[in-house]
Design a protein around this motif. Structure first.
Motif, PDB file in Angstrom:
ATOM      1  N   ILE A 120       0.829  -1.208   0.000  1.00 21.64           N
ATOM      2  CA  ILE A 120       0.000   0.000   0.000  1.00 21.64           C
ATOM      3  C   ILE A 120       0.861   1.256   0.000  1.00 21.64           C
ATOM      4  O   ILE A 120       0.601   2.215  -0.742  1.00 21.64           O
ATOM      5  N   PHE A 121       1.912   1.265   0.820  1.00 21.26           N
ATOM      6  CA  PHE A 121       2.747   2.454   0.951  1.00 21.26           C
ATOM      7  C   PHE A 121       3.818   2.568  -0.136  1.00 21.26           C
ATOM      8  O   PHE A 121       4.431   3.630  -0.277  1.00 21.26           O
ATOM      9  N   LEU A 122       4.026   1.514  -0.905  1.00 22.13           N
ATOM     10  CA  LEU A 122       5.038   1.550  -1.961  1.00 22.13           C
ATOM     11  C   LEU A 122       4.660   2.574  -3.022  1.00 22.13           C
ATOM     12  O   LEU A 122       3.545   2.584  -3.528  1.00 22.13           O
ATOM     13  N   GLY A 123       5.588   3.462  -3.353  1.00 19.61           N
ATOM     14  CA  GLY A 123       5.351   4.460  -4.383  1.00 19.61           C
ATOM     15  C   GLY A 123       4.831   5.773  -3.858  1.00 19.61           C
ATOM     16  O   GLY A 123       4.810   6.775  -4.586  1.00 19.61           O
ATOM     17  N   ILE A 124       4.380   5.777  -2.595  1.00 26.61           N
ATOM     18  CA  ILE A 124       3.942   7.034  -1.984  1.00 26.61           C
ATOM     19  C   ILE A 124       5.178   7.783  -1.499  1.00 26.61           C
ATOM     20  O   ILE A 124       5.947   7.249  -0.696  1.00 26.61           O
ATOM     21  N   LYS A 125       5.387   8.987  -1.987  1.00 26.69           N
ATOM     22  CA  LYS A 125       6.640   9.698  -1.730  1.00 26.69           C
ATOM     23  C   LYS A 125       6.480  10.727  -0.612  1.00 26.69           C
ATOM     24  O   LYS A 125       5.705  11.675  -0.728  1.00 26.69           O
ATOM     25  N   PHE A 126       7.215  10.498   0.461  1.00 27.79           N
ATOM     26  CA  PHE A 126       7.346  11.467   1.544  1.00 27.79           C
ATOM     27  C   PHE A 126       8.825  11.567   1.872  1.00 27.79           C
ATOM     28  O   PHE A 126       9.460  10.556   2.161  1.00 27.79           O
ATOM     29  N   ASP A 127       9.357  12.750   1.794  1.00 24.72           N
ATOM     30  CA  ASP A 127      10.781  12.932   2.076  1.00 24.72           C
ATOM     31  C   ASP A 127      10.997  13.072   3.590  1.00 24.72           C
ATOM     32  O   ASP A 127      11.484  14.084   4.079  1.00 24.72           O
ATOM     33  N   ILE A 128      10.591  12.014   4.298  1.00 19.43           N
ATOM     34  CA  ILE A 128      10.719  11.987   5.751  1.00 19.43           C
ATOM     35  C   ILE A 128      11.458  10.700   6.124  1.00 19.43           C
ATOM     36  O   ILE A 128      11.060   9.610   5.696  1.00 19.43           O
ATOM     37  N   ASN A 129      12.515  10.820   6.896  1.00 19.01           N
ATOM     38  CA  ASN A 129      13.330   9.655   7.232  1.00 19.01           C
ATOM     39  C   ASN A 129      12.533   8.582   7.965  1.00 19.01           C
ATOM     40  O   ASN A 129      12.720   7.389   7.729  1.00 19.01           O
ATOM     41  N   ILE A 130      11.638   8.999   8.873  1.00 19.87           N
ATOM     42  CA  ILE A 130      10.877   8.020   9.645  1.00 19.87           C
ATOM     43  C   ILE A 130       9.926   7.230   8.743  1.00 19.87           C
ATOM     44  O   ILE A 130       9.645   6.060   9.008  1.00 19.87           O
ATOM     45  N   TYR A 131       9.446   7.854   7.663  1.00 19.85           N
ATOM     46  CA  TYR A 131       8.580   7.145   6.709  1.00 19.85           C
ATOM     47  C   TYR A 131       9.369   6.077   5.956  1.00 19.85           C
ATOM     48  O   TYR A 131       8.897   4.953   5.760  1.00 19.85           O
ATOM     49  N   LYS A 132      10.584   6.445   5.528  1.00 10.85           N
ATOM     50  CA  LYS A 132      11.440   5.481   4.836  1.00 10.85           C
ATOM     51  C   LYS A 132      11.796   4.323   5.764  1.00 10.85           C
ATOM     52  O   LYS A 132      11.837   3.160   5.351  1.00 10.85           O
ATOM     53  N   LEU A 133      12.061   4.651   7.025  1.00  8.17           N
ATOM     54  CA  LEU A 133      12.367   3.628   8.019  1.00  8.17           C
ATOM     55  C   LEU A 133      11.168   2.721   8.248  1.00  8.17           C
ATOM     56  O   LEU A 133      11.316   1.510   8.402  1.00  8.17           O
ATOM     57  N   PHE A 134       9.980   3.300   8.238  1.00  8.23           N
ATOM     58  CA  PHE A 134       8.744   2.539   8.425  1.00  8.23           C
ATOM     59  C   PHE A 134       8.558   1.522   7.303  1.00  8.23           C
ATOM     60  O   PHE A 134       8.197   0.369   7.543  1.00  8.23           O
ATOM     61  N   ARG A 135       8.824   1.919   6.059  1.00  8.66           N
ATOM     62  CA  ARG A 135       8.697   1.010   4.925  1.00  8.66           C
ATOM     63  C   ARG A 135       9.695  -0.132   5.028  1.00  8.66           C
ATOM     64  O   ARG A 135       9.364  -1.305   4.753  1.00  8.66           O
ATOM     65  N   LYS A 136      10.924   0.182   5.441  1.00  8.01           N
ATOM     66  CA  LYS A 136      11.923  -0.871   5.616  1.00  8.01           C
ATOM     67  C   LYS A 136      11.522  -1.819   6.738  1.00  8.01           C
ATOM     68  O   LYS A 136      11.747  -3.029   6.655  1.00  8.01           O
ATOM     69  N   PHE A 137      10.931  -1.261   7.792  1.00  4.74           N
ATOM     70  CA  PHE A 137      10.461  -2.067   8.912  1.00  4.74           C
ATOM     71  C   PHE A 137       9.383  -3.051   8.457  1.00  4.74           C
ATOM     72  O   PHE A 137       9.382  -4.225   8.860  1.00  4.74           O
ATOM     73  N   LEU A 138       8.463  -2.597   7.606  1.00  2.00           N
ATOM     74  CA  LEU A 138       7.402  -3.466   7.103  1.00  2.00           C
ATOM     75  C   LEU A 138       7.985  -4.608   6.276  1.00  2.00           C
ATOM     76  O   LEU A 138       7.567  -5.766   6.413  1.00  2.00           O
ATOM     77  N   LEU A 139       8.954  -4.299   5.413  1.00  7.44           N
ATOM     78  CA  LEU A 139       9.565  -5.324   4.577  1.00  7.44           C
ATOM     79  C   LEU A 139      10.352  -6.321   5.415  1.00  7.44           C
ATOM     80  O   LEU A 139      10.252  -7.540   5.215  1.00  7.44           O
ATOM     81  N   LEU A 140      11.130  -5.807   6.368  1.00  2.00           N
ATOM     82  CA  LEU A 140      11.898  -6.683   7.244  1.00  2.00           C
ATOM     83  C   LEU A 140      10.970  -7.545   8.097  1.00  2.00           C
ATOM     84  O   LEU A 140      11.221  -8.731   8.299  1.00  2.00           O
ATOM     85  N   GLY A 141       9.883  -6.944   8.577  1.00  2.00           N
ATOM     86  CA  GLY A 141       8.915  -7.689   9.372  1.00  2.00           C
ATOM     87  C   GLY A 141       8.290  -8.815   8.582  1.00  2.00           C
ATOM     88  O   GLY A 141       8.110  -9.927   9.094  1.00  2.00           O
ATOM     89  N   PHE A 142       7.967  -8.542   7.308  1.00  2.00           N
ATOM     90  CA  PHE A 142       7.416  -9.592   6.456  1.00  2.00           C
ATOM     91  C   PHE A 142       8.374 -10.768   6.352  1.00  2.00           C
ATOM     92  O   PHE A 142       7.979 -11.928   6.510  1.00  2.00           O
ATOM     93  N   ILE A 143       9.649 -10.479   6.079  1.00  2.00           N
ATOM     94  CA  ILE A 143      10.641 -11.545   5.901  1.00  2.00           C
ATOM     95  C   ILE A 143      10.813 -12.362   7.179  1.00  2.00           C
ATOM     96  O   ILE A 143      10.790 -13.597   7.156  1.00  2.00           O
ATOM     97  N   LEU A 144      10.960 -11.679   8.316  1.00  2.00           N
ATOM     98  CA  LEU A 144      11.202 -12.379   9.585  1.00  2.00           C
ATOM     99  C   LEU A 144      10.019 -13.235  10.001  1.00  2.00           C
ATOM    100  O   LEU A 144      10.173 -14.412  10.378  1.00  2.00           O
ATOM    101  N   PHE A 145       8.823 -12.678   9.928  1.00  2.00           N
ATOM    102  CA  PHE A 145       7.631 -13.433  10.326  1.00  2.00           C
ATOM    103  C   PHE A 145       7.326 -14.551   9.332  1.00  2.00           C
ATOM    104  O   PHE A 145       6.848 -15.621   9.713  1.00  2.00           O
TER     105      PHE A 145
END
Length: 229
Positions: A120-145
């Motif tokens: 859902i969040f892929l492609g939505i552009k916000f130049d905010i570091n915490i947003y980029k970190l959030f997207r990485k967290f979602l991807l990492l969470g998917f892999i780990l779980f």
């Protein structure tokens, strides 16, 4: 064992739909320059599984790629929820003493929710570091779980393999154990590379192949359960 045909169908969906979608997106950014905004096209053919010249995110987040990738991945996440629920119901019937079935369903459903949110969040552009970190967290969470769910499910099946010999292929079970083990080992060995700022092309190649590795688990699951029960 009415859940077995469902599991086999879900497995095929989860393998083919994301794999086809991401490779269509790759072809779009390579050869669809006239449909892309300036700078979105790659400009040259690439095979990222080997050369790592582009990332999955890079190919999937541009227009019109995300019109294919997002719906396919969101639908895949929904099917994954059905898949893990069907496995839970099946294992509950096959092994009433097993106390780990709740664990793999929980991890599996959480991983599905993570991949849905990431899509859902892929492609939505916000130049905010915490947003980029959030997207990485979602991807990492998917892999780990996802890895946790796969490992616990395989462990459950291995414990009762002799009791369900008429339902399964033991050869495929061994291959699944090897695959999950390799995925876990590669994940840990790749951590130093993933957290570094360099090795971009190696990271990309790892991601493409790891993506296929995770999906292959579901293809094996299709062949794991026998057709006639």
């Amino acid at each position: 064992m009415e859940n077995i045909p469902k599991i086999r169908k879900y497995s095929l969906f989860v393998f083919f739909v994301p794999l086809i979608a991401v490779n269509i997106c790759l072809l779009i950014v390579i050869y669809g320059g006239e449909f892309l905004k300036h700078g979105d096209a790659l400009g040259a053919p690439t095979f990222p599984y080997i050369d790592g010249k582009t990332s999955i995110s890079r190919t999937a987040r541009v227009f019109p790629s995300y019109l294919i990738f997002k719906p396919c991945m969101i639908l895949t996440g929904i099917i994954l929820i059905y898949y893990w629920n069907a496995n839970y119901k099946l294992i509950s019937k096959l092994d009433t003493l097993n106390n780990l079935k709740n664990h793999f369903r929980f991890y599996g459903i959480i991983s599905a929710i993570f991949i849905i949110l990431h899509s859902i969040f892929l492609g939505i552009k916000f130049d905010i570091n915490i947003y980029k970190l959030f997207r990485k967290f979602l991807l990492l969470g998917f892999i780990l779980f996802e890895l946790a769910a796969q490992a616990i499910l395989v462990s459950n099946l291995y414990k009762i393999k002799n009791n369900i010999n008429h339902l399964i292929s033991k050869k495929i079970l061994k291959i699944k154990i090897i695959l999950v083990s390799v995925l876990i080992v590669v994940a840990f060995l790749s951590l130093p590379i993933l957290v570094s700022s360099g090795y971009v092309e190696l990271k990309n190649a790892l991601a493409w192949n790891y993506f296929v590795g995770i999906l292959t688990f579901y293809l094996l699951n299709y062949f794991f359960w026998k057709k006639k029960n």
